[in-house]
Design a protein around this motif. Structure first.
Motif, PDB file in Angstrom:
ATOM      1  N   ALA A 201      -9.686   5.917   7.654  1.00  0.00           N
ATOM      2  CA  ALA A 201      -9.076   4.899   8.681  1.00  0.00           C
ATOM      3  C   ALA A 201      -8.816   4.555   8.908  1.00  0.00           C
ATOM      4  O   ALA A 201      -7.975   2.801   8.783  1.00  0.00           O
ATOM      5  CB  ALA A 201      -9.062   5.719  10.314  1.00  0.00           C
ATOM      6  N   GLY A 202     -10.448   2.619   8.661  1.00  0.00           N
ATOM      7  CA  GLY A 202     -10.625   1.668   8.978  1.00  0.00           C
ATOM      8  C   GLY A 202      -9.708   1.258   7.260  1.00  0.00           C
ATOM      9  O   GLY A 202      -9.428  -0.208   7.299  1.00  0.00           O
ATOM     10  N   LEU A 203      -9.998   1.281   6.453  1.00  0.00           N
ATOM     11  CA  LEU A 203      -9.982   0.948   4.805  1.00  0.00           C
ATOM     12  C   LEU A 203      -7.866   1.149   5.224  1.00  0.00           C
ATOM     13  O   LEU A 203      -7.618  -0.060   4.549  1.00  0.00           O
ATOM     14  CB  LEU A 203     -10.299   1.986   3.702  1.00  0.00           C
ATOM     15  N   ARG A 204      -7.572   2.162   5.304  1.00  0.00           N
ATOM     16  CA  ARG A 204      -6.011   2.864   4.982  1.00  0.00           C
ATOM     17  C   ARG A 204      -5.743   1.105   6.522  1.00  0.00           C
ATOM     18  O   ARG A 204      -4.551   0.879   5.818  1.00  0.00           O
ATOM     19  CB  ARG A 204      -5.876   4.086   5.808  1.00  0.00           C
ATOM     20  N   ARG A 205      -6.068   1.737   7.291  1.00  0.00           N
ATOM     21  CA  ARG A 205      -5.760   0.015   8.330  1.00  0.00           C
ATOM     22  C   ARG A 205      -5.740  -1.101   7.700  1.00  0.00           C
ATOM     23  O   ARG A 205      -4.539  -2.259   7.755  1.00  0.00           O
ATOM     24  CB  ARG A 205      -6.117  -0.005   9.595  1.00  0.00           C
ATOM     25  N   ARG A 206      -6.775  -1.771   7.195  1.00  0.00           N
ATOM     26  CA  ARG A 206      -6.879  -2.523   7.031  1.00  0.00           C
ATOM     27  C   ARG A 206      -5.738  -3.173   5.347  1.00  0.00           C
ATOM     28  O   ARG A 206      -4.862  -4.478   4.712  1.00  0.00           O
ATOM     29  CB  ARG A 206      -7.982  -3.187   6.069  1.00  0.00           C
ATOM     30  N   VAL A 207      -6.045  -2.208   4.516  1.00  0.00           N
ATOM     31  CA  VAL A 207      -4.731  -2.064   3.255  1.00  0.00           C
ATOM     32  C   VAL A 207      -3.563  -2.967   4.075  1.00  0.00           C
ATOM     33  O   VAL A 207      -2.948  -3.070   3.255  1.00  0.00           O
ATOM     34  CB  VAL A 207      -5.426  -1.049   2.437  1.00  0.00           C
ATOM     35  N   LEU A 208      -3.008  -2.051   4.874  1.00  0.00           N
ATOM     36  CA  LEU A 208      -1.885  -1.603   5.203  1.00  0.00           C
ATOM     37  C   LEU A 208      -2.128  -3.600   6.052  1.00  0.00           C
ATOM     38  O   LEU A 208      -0.289  -3.720   5.961  1.00  0.00           O
ATOM     39  CB  LEU A 208      -1.056  -0.613   5.966  1.00  0.00           C
ATOM     40  N   ASN A 209      -2.118  -3.643   6.592  1.00  0.00           N
ATOM     41  CA  ASN A 209      -1.834  -4.936   7.313  1.00  0.00           C
ATOM     42  C   ASN A 209      -2.253  -5.581   6.207  1.00  0.00           C
ATOM     43  O   ASN A 209      -0.910  -6.932   6.282  1.00  0.00           O
ATOM     44  CB  ASN A 209      -3.668  -4.970   8.160  1.00  0.00           C
ATOM     45  N   ARG A 210      -3.177  -6.050   4.795  1.00  0.00           N
ATOM     46  CA  ARG A 210      -3.280  -7.149   4.042  1.00  0.00           C
ATOM     47  C   ARG A 210      -2.138  -6.443   3.279  1.00  0.00           C
ATOM     48  O   ARG A 210      -1.475  -7.651   2.725  1.00  0.00           O
ATOM     49  CB  ARG A 210      -4.347  -6.285   3.273  1.00  0.00           C
ATOM     50  N   LEU A 211      -1.350  -6.045   3.377  1.00  0.00           N
ATOM     51  CA  LEU A 211      -0.024  -5.842   2.790  1.00  0.00           C
ATOM     52  C   LEU A 211       1.175  -6.993   2.875  1.00  0.00           C
ATOM     53  O   LEU A 211       1.883  -7.471   2.761  1.00  0.00           O
ATOM     54  CB  LEU A 211       0.271  -4.249   1.938  1.00  0.00           C
ATOM     55  N   LYS A 212       1.441  -6.367   4.578  1.00  0.00           N
ATOM     56  CA  LYS A 212       1.915  -7.140   5.199  1.00  0.00           C
ATOM     57  C   LYS A 212       1.793  -8.506   5.145  1.00  0.00           C
ATOM     58  O   LYS A 212       2.711  -9.220   5.567  1.00  0.00           O
ATOM     59  CB  LYS A 212       1.680  -6.627   6.858  1.00  0.00           C
ATOM     60  N   GLN A 213       0.941  -8.848   5.329  1.00  0.00           N
ATOM     61  CA  GLN A 213       0.149 -10.310   5.158  1.00  0.00           C
ATOM     62  C   GLN A 213       0.699 -11.064   3.553  1.00  0.00           C
ATOM     63  O   GLN A 213       0.537 -12.421   4.452  1.00  0.00           O
ATOM     64  CB  GLN A 213      -1.131 -10.493   5.309  1.00  0.00           C
ATOM     65  N   LEU A 214       1.384 -10.897   2.702  1.00  0.00           N
ATOM     66  CA  LEU A 214       1.014 -11.039   1.521  1.00  0.00           C
ATOM     67  C   LEU A 214       2.965 -10.108   1.656  1.00  0.00           C
ATOM     68  O   LEU A 214       3.138 -11.266   0.579  1.00  0.00           O
ATOM     69  CB  LEU A 214       0.789  -9.886   0.619  1.00  0.00           C
ATOM     70  N   ASN A 215       3.419 -10.305   2.402  1.00  0.00           N
ATOM     71  CA  ASN A 215       5.049  -9.935   2.262  1.00  0.00           C
ATOM     72  C   ASN A 215       5.382  -8.623   0.714  1.00  0.00           C
ATOM     73  O   ASN A 215       6.245  -8.676   0.421  1.00  0.00           O
ATOM     74  CB  ASN A 215       5.833 -10.704   2.109  1.00  0.00           C
TER      75      ASN A 215
END
Length: 363
Positions: A201-215
């Motif tokens: 869950a931690g890896l998935r959450r962080r990757v999804l957030n990073r995708l958003k940060q990079l638009n």
């Protein structure tokens, strides 16, 4: 091609990390009573683990690509620049694109996974003509600078078609590399299953957030066709796209299946704990994603297959540690339920990747 019949002949197909380590072992210990031949299309090694870093602009091409000539010469092996057309494990011969039929006593297969263009075209009409295929990597790194140069002229709509960590990492790298100066946008088309659903869950959450940060726009959909301007999706939607990067559908080369060395159901190599083919014990196959440090064990088993002795069990389980580049000097690390991210993680990842890469060629 002339082969001395009085000496055992070891043939290495491909330059994955395990086969490179075998060559390194030969350079250190000598071949003894056998001769080795390396068959690979290009005279250098490109590190696939560092490819997203190259796309993001963190590594120059020469940082992830090394000529093979010095290692091959030190090992005493013969280098044959060719593609494999067919393999007949019954007669122990490899048919090469040069027209030669290369005999072997023992064979080690450690080749790059490939994206079959015919299969890609069948599932996504227009892919052969319009997509930038990530594999073979050699072709991709030659074409990538052209796309980057085009993004310096105008804003583009780029789509990455790929699943899992590899697809997400490539999308983040491309988004970082192409955003300036005109605001190129990247879309990740990650298939119908939730992205990284099998990861913590931690890896998935962080990757999804990073995708958003990079638009990066994430679409849980499947591409069903492309015409150079638009991608057609399984959902019925259409997506404007100037450049589709195709990373999905990488599998072992088709000649392995024709040789009867892959499971029909999974498409994976049928090997035992020694990495021997289940049906042809003189053939060894390194599965995609195998641990990076199995080369010395593989070398020992190749020597045993030629001259006898005790085989060694080769563990294929990779580390529970996942480290994902997030572009812009940023990385995410996860160990089971624990995860962290940031520039310090990237700095550690960069040092580790460079150290492992350089160690491959240190004799």
């Amino acid at each position: 091609m002339t082969v001395n019949p009085s000496r055992k002949h070891l043939v290495l197909l491909g330059v994955g990390r395990a086969n490179l380590q075998v060559l390194k072992g030969l350079a250190r210990h000598g071949a003894g009573e056998f001769h080795a031949t390396l068959v690979t299309p290009h005279p250098y090694y490109i590190d696939s683990a560092m490819l997203p870093g190259h796309v993001a602009g963190d590594y120059a091409l020469d940082d992830i690509r090394v000529p093979l000539d010095a290692l091959v010469e030190a090992s005493g092996a013969t280098f044959v620049p060719a593609h494999v057309h067919a393999l007949d494990p019954g007669t122990r011969r490899v048919q090469l694109s040069s027209g030669d039929a290369l005999p072997y006593d023992v064979l080690s297969i450690d080749t790059e996974a490939v994206i079959d263009r015919e299969l890609a075209e069948a599932s996504m009409p227009g892919a052969r003509r319009n997509a930038l295929f990530v594999r073979p990597i050699e072709t991709f790194v030659q074409l990538w600078p052209q796309l980057k140069a085009l993004s310096q002229e105008r804003a583009l709509q780029v789509s990455v078609i790929g699943q899992g960590i590899a697809g997400a990492e490539l999308a983040m790298a491309a988004a970082h590399a192409l955003a300036a100066p005109h605001g190129t946008r990247v879309t990740l088309i990650a298939g119908e299953e939730p992205l990284l659903a099998e990861e913590s869950a931690g890896l998935r959450r962080r990757v999804l957030n990073r995708l958003k940060q990079l638009n990066v726009t994430l679409l849980q959909d499947r591409c069903t066709g492309m015409d150079g301007k638009v991608l057609e999706l399984q959902s019925g939607a259409s997506l404007i796209c100037d450049a589709p990067l195709l990373a999905a559908g990488a599998n072992p080369p088709e000649w392995l299946r024709h040789a009867g060395l892959l499971e029909e159901a999974t498409g994976l190599p049928m090997v035992n704990e020694r990495l021997q083919s289940e049906h042809h014990r003189q053939v060894f196959i390194v599965p995609e994603g195998a641990s990076a440090d199995i080369g010395p064990l593989l070398e020992a088993n190749l020597r045993t297959a030629m001259f006898g002795g005790s085989f060694k069990k080769i563990p294929l389980a990779t580390s529970r540690l996942h480290v994902v580049g997030g572009g812009q000097g940023h990385a995410i690390a996860a160990w089971g339920p624990l995860s962290l991210e940031g520039r310090e993680v990237w700095n550690w990842k960069e040092r580790r990747d460079r150290r492992q890469f350089q160690a491959l060629f240190r004799i």
